[in-house]
Design an enzyme around this catalytic site. Structure first.
Site, PDB file in Angstrom:
ATOM      1  N   LYS A  54       1.019  -2.221  -3.835  1.00 36.63           N
ATOM      2  CA  LYS A  54      -0.122  -2.887  -3.181  1.00 36.63           C
ATOM      3  C   LYS A  54       0.244  -4.335  -2.859  1.00 36.63           C
ATOM      4  O   LYS A  54       0.010  -4.830  -1.752  1.00 36.63           O
ATOM      5  CB  LYS A  54      -1.370  -2.833  -4.085  1.00 36.63           C
ATOM      6  CG  LYS A  54      -1.994  -1.450  -4.141  1.00 36.63           C
ATOM      7  CD  LYS A  54      -3.079  -1.310  -5.205  1.00 36.63           C
ATOM      8  CE  LYS A  54      -3.497   0.157  -5.315  1.00 36.63           C
ATOM      9  NZ  LYS A  54      -4.500   0.443  -6.344  1.00 36.63           N
ATOM     10  N   GLN A  98      -7.142  -2.432 -11.229  1.00 32.19           N
ATOM     11  CA  GLN A  98      -6.445  -1.138 -11.249  1.00 32.19           C
ATOM     12  C   GLN A  98      -6.998  -0.260 -12.369  1.00 32.19           C
ATOM     13  O   GLN A  98      -7.115  -0.700 -13.520  1.00 32.19           O
ATOM     14  CB  GLN A  98      -4.936  -1.382 -11.420  1.00 32.19           C
ATOM     15  CG  GLN A  98      -4.087  -0.138 -11.306  1.00 32.19           C
ATOM     16  CD  GLN A  98      -4.096   0.500  -9.915  1.00 32.19           C
ATOM     17  OE1 GLN A  98      -4.328  -0.164  -8.907  1.00 32.19           O
ATOM     18  NE2 GLN A  98      -3.857   1.789  -9.846  1.00 32.19           N
ATOM     19  N   ASP A 121     -12.007  -1.949  -2.857  1.00 32.47           N
ATOM     20  CA  ASP A 121     -11.853  -0.539  -3.249  1.00 32.47           C
ATOM     21  C   ASP A 121     -13.080   0.282  -2.818  1.00 32.47           C
ATOM     22  O   ASP A 121     -13.017   1.506  -2.749  1.00 32.47           O
ATOM     23  CB  ASP A 121     -11.786  -0.434  -4.784  1.00 32.47           C
ATOM     24  CG  ASP A 121     -10.379  -0.153  -5.296  1.00 32.47           C
ATOM     25  OD1 ASP A 121      -9.588   0.440  -4.540  1.00 32.47           O
ATOM     26  OD2 ASP A 121     -10.096  -0.516  -6.455  1.00 32.47           O
TER      27      ASP A 121
HETATM   28  N1  GUN Z   1      -6.121   3.960  -9.798  1.00 30.50           N
HETATM   29  C1  GUN Z   1      -5.718   5.035  -9.072  1.00 30.50           C
HETATM   30  N2  GUN Z   1      -6.153   4.931  -7.809  1.00 30.50           N
HETATM   31  C2  GUN Z   1      -6.843   3.777  -7.717  1.00 30.50           C
HETATM   32  C3  GUN Z   1      -7.520   3.115  -6.657  1.00 30.50           C
HETATM   33  O1  GUN Z   1      -7.591   3.572  -5.512  1.00 30.50           O
HETATM   34  N3  GUN Z   1      -8.090   1.932  -6.975  1.00 30.50           N
HETATM   35  C4  GUN Z   1      -8.045   1.408  -8.219  1.00 30.50           C
HETATM   36  N4  GUN Z   1      -8.656   0.253  -8.437  1.00 30.50           N
HETATM   37  N5  GUN Z   1      -7.428   1.991  -9.225  1.00 30.50           N
HETATM   38  C5  GUN Z   1      -6.836   3.165  -8.973  1.00 30.50           C
END
Ligand code: GUN
Length: 302
Positions: A54, A98, A121
């Site tokens: 990311k 996350q 998100d």
């Molecule tokens: N953990 C796995 N996928 C995601 C996601 O799309 N966003 C976040 N914040 N955590 C994750």
């Protein structure tokens, strides 16, 4: 092979180039670039690799990016205070915590503490509500469903009046994508059915689908005979079914399978996404798009 492959890896490149150009233009016109912070608690290897990607992608498109790693034993109050700090920080447009978080932390409490206008998100209840209302209300569609819709549109698949069947009812994929496809507007206007583990005849529903979106987390759940000839099949599943030695690197890598029997399904479907290289690369791409949108909302240029 009769199906056209919808490659997330290729669509990702197109969208990231579009974002990079737009970021450069906004920087020139307004002297600002989007700021994204990713908060990682602990050292879960899968989470580290997601967050690293990311941050790398944010850097590539010209964002200011911060990776904030916190110890596994951080208290809930300290994590809430950290979120509050970024909520108040004018240079930050997107805050991503996350998941999963350690057991002593209530993820709902954490996600609800993020300013909905920085919730890139799209997990905050305010953004879930905005998505449900649809149209101009929508600020940050959740990234995986947004990526799915974008792939369908860019592949040129007709959604208006199409029978869409969504396999799976999760909060992060099944429920939001079903909601998005039923709304009025581009890439939507579909007739949507959600099926799940308690559905009586899964096969019968799937066979009616012009667009079949599978997010069940069960390797090769969808059999080729469940697919309507010419249908668009979107496979969201990423299931580790074993390990192999990579021919390229000589290192151990996971063997991944989708929720659809790809090899046979591709002979019947009109369009299909591969696993890996299908929906996966779209999620981070849409996170970048949401972060850019966040700055644009703030500047009043969206
Ligand atoms: N953990 C796995 N996928 C995601 C996601 O799309 N966003 C976040 N914040 N955590 C994750």
């Amino acid at each position: 092979m009769s199906a056209k492959l919808i490659k997330g890896t290729e669509i990702r490149e197109q969208i990231l180039e579009e974002i990079t150009a737009e970021v450069a233009k906004i920087k020139e016109d307004h002297g600002k670039v989007p700021g994204l912070v990713t908060i990682l608690v602990g050292e879960n290897p899968a989470s580290i690799s997601y967050v690293t990607l990311k941050i790398k992608t944010a850097h590539r498109v010209g964002f200011n990016e911060i990776q904030d790693t916190q110890p596994i034993d951080i208290s809930e109050d300290d994590l809430l205070a950290l979120i509050d700090k970024y909520n108040k920080d004018d240079s930050i447009n997107g805050i991503l915590v996350q998941l999963p978080l350690p057991k002593h932390i209530d993820d709902k409490k954490i996600l609800n503490a993020i300013d909905p206008d920085k919730d890139v998100d799209g997990f905050h209840p305010v953004n879930v509500g905005r998505l449900m209302i649809g149209g101009d209300e929508v600020k940050f569609p959740p990234c995986t469903p947004a990526g799915i819709q974008e792939m369908i549109v860019r592949a040129g698949v007709e959604t208006s009046g199409a029978e869409v069947v969504v396999v799976g009812r999760s909060n992060i994929v099944g429920k939001p994508i079903a909601n998005m496809m039923v709304q009025k507007g581009k890439g939507a206007n579909s007739t949507v059915t959600i099926v799940h583990t308690r559905t009586k005849d899964l096969a019968a529903h799937c066979k009616r689908a012009d667009i079949l979106i599978v997010a069940a987390g069960v390797p090769e759940l969808v059999k080729p005979e469940w697919i309507k000839p010419g249908a668009c099949v979107i496979d969201v599943g990423v299931n580790r079914v074993g390990e192999k030695i990579s021919e390229k690197t000589g290192k151990k890598v996971a063997v991944l399978r989708g929720d659809v029997d790809f090899e046979k399904a591709k002979e019947i479907a009109g369009y299909i996404t591969p696993v890996p290289g299908g929906v996966g690369p779209m999620t981070i791409t849409m996170l970048m798009l949401n972060t850019l949108k966040s700055l644009k909302f703030k500047l009043g240029i969206e």
